[in-house]
Design a protein around this motif. Structure first.
Motif, short mmCIF file in Angstrom:
data_model
loop_
_atom_site.label_atom_id
_atom_site.label_comp_id
_atom_site.label_asym_id
_atom_site.label_seq_id
_atom_site.Cartn_x
_atom_site.Cartn_y
_atom_site.Cartn_z
N LEU A 73 9.19 3.89 -1.31
CA LEU A 73 8.90 3.61 0.09
C LEU A 73 7.42 3.87 0.35
N LYS A 74 6.72 2.86 0.79
CA LYS A 74 5.28 3.00 0.99
C LYS A 74 4.89 2.63 2.42
N ILE A 75 4.09 3.48 3.04
CA ILE A 75 3.66 3.19 4.40
C ILE A 75 2.68 2.03 4.40
N MET A 76 2.81 1.18 5.40
CA MET A 76 1.89 0.06 5.55
C MET A 76 0.97 0.29 6.74
N PHE A 77 1.57 0.54 7.89
CA PHE A 77 0.81 0.69 9.13
C PHE A 77 1.41 1.79 10.00
N SER A 78 0.57 2.33 10.85
CA SER A 78 1.04 3.27 11.85
C SER A 78 0.27 3.01 13.14
N TYR A 79 0.99 3.00 14.25
CA TYR A 79 0.40 2.82 15.57
C TYR A 79 0.76 4.01 16.44
N ILE A 101 -3.59 3.51 13.78
CA ILE A 101 -4.15 4.75 13.24
C ILE A 101 -4.08 4.82 11.73
N ILE A 102 -3.14 4.12 11.12
CA ILE A 102 -3.06 4.05 9.67
C ILE A 102 -2.97 2.59 9.26
N ASN A 103 -3.82 2.22 8.35
CA ASN A 103 -3.79 0.86 7.83
C ASN A 103 -4.01 0.96 6.33
#
Lengths: 116, 109
Positions: free
Chosen positions: A43-49, A55-57
């Motif tokens: 499981l890998k993070i892609m984006f965070s808002y 805030i995460i890209n």
């Protein structure tokens, strides 16, 4: 009541098409995320808002574009789909504003994307 | 590179037995979380342990954390068929949560 919902649950499409996945949370959380889970379950993070602000890209192709019309929604649009995009995409939310490290994440049911 | 890695990758035990799975990570953390994923579902948070804690309990779950070894373990006691799932540890690094690849637990009747 569903806390984090995603639509559609399954998405089968041809290479080169453009598709969107929608996510909504009714938890009143400030932060929302998109994750990609590959066939090996990694499981890998892609984006965070956070409050509609990115805030995460992570290093994802710019064919992937998240859009947050309000803090309860975070949609994912994918252009020019490729075979390697086939995966399960999860939306999640947390109460954190900014750094999410101490907060529980609440996940949606996932969208299984198959690119033919 | 992955921050958290679970071990074993797969575990099959008899119902009623205890299940132990481990997580190792690479960098310093503020806390570590464990999540469960049932087949075809999203992840569900189980427990969070902070870096200044060594052990935490929640029902049949017991989590330990050894920051000197950069490792954590999740123990499920008196396993049930409903515990069949994948279990993930998640650590914080660079202001985000990073998940490992999980341990697939199967409970045999």
């Amino acid at each position: 009541d569903t806390a984090v919902s995603q639509t559609p649950k399954y998405l089968v499409t041809q290479m080169g098409n453009d598709k969107s996945i929608k996510c909504e949370q009714n938890l009143g959380h400030d932060t929302m995320y998109w994750y990609k889970q590959d066939s090996k379950k990694f499981l890998k993070i892609m984006f965070s808002y956070n409050n509609k602000e990115l805030i995460i890209n992570e290093t994802v192709p710019n064919r992937f574009s998240p859009k947050s019309p309000d803090k309860a929604h975070l949609n994912l649009h994918i252009n020019s789909l490729e075979l390697g995009d086939s995966a399960v995409y999860f939306c999640a939310s947390s109460q954190a504003s900014g750094v999410a490290s101490t907060d529980t994440q609440y996940f949606g049911p996932g969208t299984r994307l198959t690119v033919l | 590179s992955q921050q958290g890695e679970e071990d074993p990758q797969a575990l099959s035990i008899q119902e009623g037995e205890n299940a132990t799975m481990n997580c190792s990570y690479k960098t310093s953390i503020n806390n570590l979380q464990w999540y469960r994923q049932n087949s075809g579902r999203g992840l569900v948070h189980l427990i969070l342990i902070r870096s200044n804690e060594r052990e935490k309990h929640s029902g049949r779950l017991r989590v330990t954390l050894d920051t000197s070894k950069k490792s954590s373990s999740l123990l499920i006691t008196a396993s049930r068929a409903a515990d069949t799932a994948s279990y993930f540890c998640a650590t914080d690094a660079a202001s985000k949560i990073i998940f490992g690849s999980g341990t697939r637990l199967s409970i045999r009747p």
